[in-house]
Motif scaffolding. Structure first.
Motif, PDB file in Angstrom:
ATOM      1  N   ALA A 110       0.892  -1.279  -0.067  1.00  0.00           N
ATOM      2  CA  ALA A 110      -0.005   0.025  -0.126  1.00  0.00           C
ATOM      3  C   ALA A 110       0.982   1.084  -0.053  1.00  0.00           C
ATOM      4  CB  ALA A 110      -0.842  -0.059   1.282  1.00  0.00           C
ATOM      5  N   PHE A 111       0.445   2.465  -0.360  1.00  0.00           N
ATOM      6  CA  PHE A 111       1.040   3.458  -0.556  1.00  0.00           C
ATOM      7  C   PHE A 111       1.978   3.772   0.891  1.00  0.00           C
ATOM      8  CE2 PHE A 111      -2.860   5.472   0.380  1.00  0.00           C
ATOM      9  CZ  PHE A 111      -2.423   6.651   1.207  1.00  0.00           C
ATOM     10  N   PHE A 112       1.199   3.722   1.881  1.00  0.00           N
ATOM     11  CA  PHE A 112       1.603   3.907   3.210  1.00  0.00           C
ATOM     12  C   PHE A 112       2.704   2.872   3.959  1.00  0.00           C
ATOM     13  CE2 PHE A 112      -2.627   2.243   3.279  1.00  0.00           C
ATOM     14  CZ  PHE A 112      -2.545   1.318   4.088  1.00  0.00           C
ATOM     15  N   ASN A 113       2.437   1.570   3.071  1.00  0.00           N
ATOM     16  CA  ASN A 113       3.333   0.618   3.662  1.00  0.00           C
ATOM     17  C   ASN A 113       3.565  -0.341   2.658  1.00  0.00           C
ATOM     18  OD1 ASN A 113       4.916  -1.238   4.961  1.00  0.00           O
ATOM     19  ND2 ASN A 113       3.209  -1.707   6.761  1.00  0.00           N
ATOM     20  N   PRO A 114       4.687  -0.186   1.717  1.00  0.00           N
ATOM     21  CA  PRO A 114       4.787  -1.041   0.653  1.00  0.00           C
ATOM     22  C   PRO A 114       5.242  -2.608   1.058  1.00  0.00           C
ATOM     23  CG  PRO A 114       6.558   0.655   0.895  1.00  0.00           C
ATOM     24  CD  PRO A 114       5.693   0.963   1.697  1.00  0.00           C
ATOM     25  N   TYR A 115       5.737  -2.791   2.326  1.00  0.00           N
ATOM     26  CA  TYR A 115       6.331  -4.002   2.728  1.00  0.00           C
ATOM     27  C   TYR A 115       5.194  -4.825   3.510  1.00  0.00           C
ATOM     28  CZ  TYR A 115      10.443  -1.594   0.991  1.00  0.00           C
ATOM     29  OH  TYR A 115      11.405  -0.714   0.506  1.00  0.00           O
ATOM     30  N   ARG A 116       4.086  -4.324   3.783  1.00  0.00           N
ATOM     31  CA  ARG A 116       3.093  -4.790   4.294  1.00  0.00           C
ATOM     32  C   ARG A 116       3.083  -6.364   4.123  1.00  0.00           C
ATOM     33  NH1 ARG A 116      -3.078  -2.489   4.340  1.00  0.00           N
ATOM     34  NH2 ARG A 116      -2.829  -3.313   1.948  1.00  0.00           N
ATOM     35  N   GLY A 117       2.977  -7.215   5.060  1.00  0.00           N
ATOM     36  CA  GLY A 117       2.815  -8.583   4.920  1.00  0.00           C
ATOM     37  C   GLY A 117       4.101  -9.353   4.516  1.00  0.00           C
ATOM     38  N   ILE A 118       5.076  -8.653   4.434  1.00  0.00           N
ATOM     39  CA  ILE A 118       6.333  -9.595   4.257  1.00  0.00           C
ATOM     40  C   ILE A 118       6.762 -10.445   5.311  1.00  0.00           C
ATOM     41  CG2 ILE A 118       7.933  -7.825   5.140  1.00  0.00           C
ATOM     42  CD1 ILE A 118       9.763  -8.268   2.749  1.00  0.00           C
ATOM     43  N   GLU A 119       6.192 -10.014   6.424  1.00  0.00           N
ATOM     44  CA  GLU A 119       6.618 -11.020   7.655  1.00  0.00           C
ATOM     45  C   GLU A 119       5.932 -12.483   7.560  1.00  0.00           C
ATOM     46  OE1 GLU A 119       4.785  -8.398   7.785  1.00  0.00           O
ATOM     47  OE2 GLU A 119       2.979  -8.689   8.785  1.00  0.00           O
ATOM     48  N   LYS A 120       4.850 -12.433   6.505  1.00  0.00           N
ATOM     49  CA  LYS A 120       4.554 -13.951   6.412  1.00  0.00           C
ATOM     50  C   LYS A 120       4.989 -14.685   5.182  1.00  0.00           C
ATOM     51  CE  LYS A 120       0.145 -12.160   8.899  1.00  0.00           C
ATOM     52  NZ  LYS A 120      -1.300 -11.766   8.779  1.00  0.00           N
ATOM     53  N   CYS A 121       5.699 -13.849   4.423  1.00  0.00           N
ATOM     54  CA  CYS A 121       6.552 -14.323   3.408  1.00  0.00           C
ATOM     55  C   CYS A 121       7.532 -15.448   3.570  1.00  0.00           C
ATOM     56  CB  CYS A 121       6.635 -13.643   2.243  1.00  0.00           C
ATOM     57  SG  CYS A 121       5.318 -12.432   1.606  1.00  0.00           S
ATOM     58  N   TYR A 122       7.798 -16.057   2.540  1.00  0.00           N
ATOM     59  CA  TYR A 122       8.986 -16.880   2.679  1.00  0.00           C
ATOM     60  C   TYR A 122       9.742 -17.164   1.436  1.00  0.00           C
ATOM     61  CZ  TYR A 122       6.374 -20.862   0.629  1.00  0.00           C
ATOM     62  OH  TYR A 122       5.493 -21.677  -0.107  1.00  0.00           O
ATOM     63  N   ILE A 123      10.924 -17.872   1.693  1.00  0.00           N
ATOM     64  CA  ILE A 123      11.778 -18.198   0.390  1.00  0.00           C
ATOM     65  C   ILE A 123      12.057 -19.563   0.448  1.00  0.00           C
ATOM     66  CG2 ILE A 123      13.937 -17.768  -0.587  1.00  0.00           C
ATOM     67  CD1 ILE A 123      14.185 -15.225   0.899  1.00  0.00           C
ATOM     68  N   PRO A 124      11.354 -20.356  -0.602  1.00  0.00           N
ATOM     69  CA  PRO A 124      11.879 -21.760  -0.724  1.00  0.00           C
ATOM     70  C   PRO A 124      13.229 -22.135  -0.477  1.00  0.00           C
ATOM     71  CG  PRO A 124      10.477 -21.108  -2.561  1.00  0.00           C
ATOM     72  CD  PRO A 124      10.850 -19.936  -1.726  1.00  0.00           C
ATOM     73  N   LYS A 125      13.614 -23.208   0.292  1.00  0.00           N
ATOM     74  CA  LYS A 125      14.967 -23.531   0.508  1.00  0.00           C
ATOM     75  C   LYS A 125      15.863 -23.634  -0.675  1.00  0.00           C
ATOM     76  CE  LYS A 125      15.462 -24.633   4.915  1.00  0.00           C
ATOM     77  NZ  LYS A 125      16.403 -23.587   5.806  1.00  0.00           N
ATOM     78  N   ASP A 126      15.450 -24.111  -1.595  1.00  0.00           N
ATOM     79  CA  ASP A 126      16.080 -24.157  -2.997  1.00  0.00           C
ATOM     80  C   ASP A 126      16.657 -22.568  -3.383  1.00  0.00           C
ATOM     81  OD1 ASP A 126      15.992 -26.693  -2.936  1.00  0.00           O
ATOM     82  OD2 ASP A 126      14.698 -27.114  -4.645  1.00  0.00           O
ATOM     83  N   LEU A 127      15.838 -21.768  -3.046  1.00  0.00           N
ATOM     84  CA  LEU A 127      16.225 -20.408  -3.598  1.00  0.00           C
ATOM     85  C   LEU A 127      16.935 -19.507  -2.491  1.00  0.00           C
ATOM     86  CD1 LEU A 127      13.038 -19.784  -5.406  1.00  0.00           C
ATOM     87  CD2 LEU A 127      15.561 -20.474  -6.570  1.00  0.00           C
ATOM     88  N   GLN A 128      17.200 -20.168  -1.080  1.00  0.00           N
ATOM     89  CA  GLN A 128      17.796 -19.229  -0.237  1.00  0.00           C
ATOM     90  C   GLN A 128      19.341 -19.088  -0.446  1.00  0.00           C
ATOM     91  OE1 GLN A 128      16.603 -21.129   3.554  1.00  0.00           O
ATOM     92  NE2 GLN A 128      14.508 -20.565   3.286  1.00  0.00           N
TER      93      GLN A 128
END
Length: 578
Positions: free
Chosen positions: A560-578
């Motif tokens: 959102a314009f007031f918080n572009p990173y909203r929700g990143i705390e619930k995202c993940y990176i698959p092991k193969d791409l870490q």
């Protein structure tokens, strides 16, 4: 025209409004083949680990109460939290607050804090922290970011007035009350500032020394309650955050967030395209070009950038019943959707009011006018204007051709092209438009030339030497349209169209003073109905933007314009791409 103070506020925090005149050249990728591609990989099971690199531009402090840098403001939301935050429809939702009760017609907010909130150093969040943060903001210099923001949002003439009207009282170990001097419709929205820990700043002397320490710019160690905790800072290079193991909503999956300092938005985009950072915000409107790149996904959102036509109401032609007919004719006569499609590649949101399209306050009347040449010509015919010499241009009762000067800033190529398309549209209904600016600029214009043109445009607005102005506002997440339309704002030149209406003033005051949420939405409905009927501005559209993300980041990030990173705390990176 004195817009500098607004520019400072809004650029920093997106919590106030400003006229947007900045250079907005659209960017293209010179060599898209250089973009590294990676096949998208989706793992259904979230896993911990990995690193995400976010962009920062040069900033002067890690102190969230004192930052004047928008990139760090967004980044710091991963570390610090407020009592409330904005949700998808720009209403507020609880963040550190567990519940609240609005009393005394909106003058007093009683807040119960969540019981399971701990600072990154292990201390529990206490009501004393809320009181200390508010008192620190009140103690700060009158030109400090949040003090000025609060003062503007509360309609104060001076930030120093904040000391006498915002009182906070600790009720018990979980409850506080915050009191304003009057009913106030944004009484929850203004409580979205970051809360800081009192125990970190307590000195042996106490009193003002504690506030001074909390407002320091240098040697500041961020300690918040957010999903990520501060780990280290290499000055002018990078900030490292680590996942908060004890976050109340669960430890984030992504272990590390790195904030990398870059020189400019252009450098940020280049760094993203070459894989040096994982997330960036678009500059231009051509992000569809990334559609074939499996490493990149774009999530579009509506920006706070609102484009409009403002009329010079000190000129008789725009006043009275015929002036209203003329404004309606222009509203019907401009094909706004065509402008959005041709210039913004569809990345804009048409609307008839200066209220964000996602807002819970948006009225059903907010989309009333559509492109309709028949209705436009009917309105002009009702004025009595006719094309008496068959040259395609209408003449008034004195035989004078209908022609207006459209003032805009030509160094913004998108705005200049918008003016040209409006010119083409209005000639179809018999109105001639002359596009006027301050200093004429060419492609070789320097930064000084651009600044000089903006100064000259503002001078023309201030002196009333124009007919219609094509400009933009960057509007706040905290709603209040008084700056643009209330007659009291004419001397301050935010109401530069010099619009004066007793009815409008009363509706704006009702919207500002509505103490309850129900009264607020009703007041905004009435206000928008009046704006749509009166058309002091012809609203064109809100610009859309997009968050560009590396597809290795999996999850429902919700920018959102007031918080572009909203929700990143619930995202993940698959092991193969870490």
């Amino acid at each position: 025209m004195k817009f500098n103070k607004y520019l400072r506020l809004i650029i920093i925090l997106l919590l106030a409004m400003t006229v947007v005149g900045c250079q907005q050249f659209e960017k293209t990728v010179e060599d898209e083949d250089d973009i590294e591609t990676t096949e998208a990989y989706i793992d259904d099971e979230p896993v911990e680990g990995g690193q995400v690199v976010l962009p920062l531009t040069t900033f002067n402090t890690l102190n969230p109460l004192m930052t004047e840098n928008s990139s760090y403001y967004f980044f710091s939301k991963l570390v610090f939290e407020g009592l409330f935050e904005f949700d998808n429809d720009l209403n507020v939702k609880n963040q550190l607050a567990e519940s609240y009760n609005i009393k005394d017609d909106g003058r007093t907010i009683e807040i119960r804090l969540k019981d399971n909130v701990f600072w990154h150093d292990g201390e529990k969040l206490k009501p004393e922290d809320i009181a200390f943060t508010i008192n620190t903001i009140k103690y700060a210099n009158t030109n400090s970011t949040y003090k000025e923001m609060l003062a503007k949002a509360m309609g104060l003439t001076s930030a120093s007035d904040l000391r006498r009207i915002l009182e906070v009282a600790i009720i018990d170990e979980s409850n506080i009350s915050i009191t304003f001097d009057r009913a106030f419709s944004n009484n929850l929205e203004v409580l979205t500032f970051p809360i800081i820990p009192k125990h970190v700043f307590v000195t042996t002397k106490g009193g003002n020394d504690d506030f001074i320490k909390a407002l320091e710019l240098n040697d500041y160690t961020p300690i918040g309650t957010g999903a990520y905790r501060f780990e280290s800072y290499e000055k002018m290079k990078q900030i490292t955050l680590k996942a908060n193991d004890n976050y109340r909503d669960g430890k984030p999956y992504i272990d590390e967030i790195l904030g990398r300092v870059l020189d400019s938005e252009e450098d940020i985009l280049t760094a993203f395209e070459t894989g040096q950072i994982n997330i960036a915000t678009t500059i231009g409107v051509d992000w569809d070009k990334y559609g074939g790149n499996s490493r990149i996904r774009a999530v579009e959102f509506v920006s706070p950038n609102y484009e409009f036509l403002g009329f010079n109401f000190s000129k008789e032609v725009f006043s009275g019943e015929n002036g209203q007919r003329l404004r309606r004719a222009i509203a019907y006569g401009i094909n706004r959707q065509s402008i959005i499609e041709k210039l913004y590649l569809g990345h804009g949101t048409q609307i008839d009011v200066p209220v964000h399209p996602d807002s819970w306050l948006l009225s059903e009347k907010a989309n009333t006018y559509g492109y309709n040449l028949e209705l436009a010509k009917k309105e002009l015919n009702n004025i009595g204007w006719k094309d008496t010499n068959d040259d395609g241009i209408l003449e008034d009762e004195n035989g004078e051709a209908i022609s207006f000067n459209l003032l805009t800033n030509t160094y913004n190529p998108m705005r200049l092209r918008t003016a040209e398309l409006i010119q083409e549209d209005l000639i179809e209904i018999g109105i001639n438009i002359n596009i006027s600016t301050g200093k004429n600029l060419d492609k070789e214009a320097t930064k000084e030339d651009i600044e000089q043109q903006w100064i000259e445009v503002n001078e023309l607005l201030s002196t009333g030497d124009y007919d219609i102005a094509l400009l933009g506002w960057q509007l706040s997440a905290i709603p209040d349209l008084s700056f643009a339309f209330h007659s009291s704002q004419i001397p301050y030149n935010t109401n530069f169209i010099k619009y004066s209406s007793e009815n409008m003033d009363q509706l704006l005051e009702a919207a500002f003073l509505s103490g309850s949420r129900e009264n607020k939405i009703n007041a905004y409905d009435d206000l928008q109905a009046y704006i749509v009927n009166e058309l002091p501005y012809i609203s064109l559209f809100y610009k859309n933007k997009a968050l560009l993300m590396d597809t290795k980041i999996v999850g429902d990030i919700d920018p959102a314009f007031f918080n572009p990173y909203r929700g990143i705390e619930k995202c993940y990176i698959p092991k193969d791409l870490q």
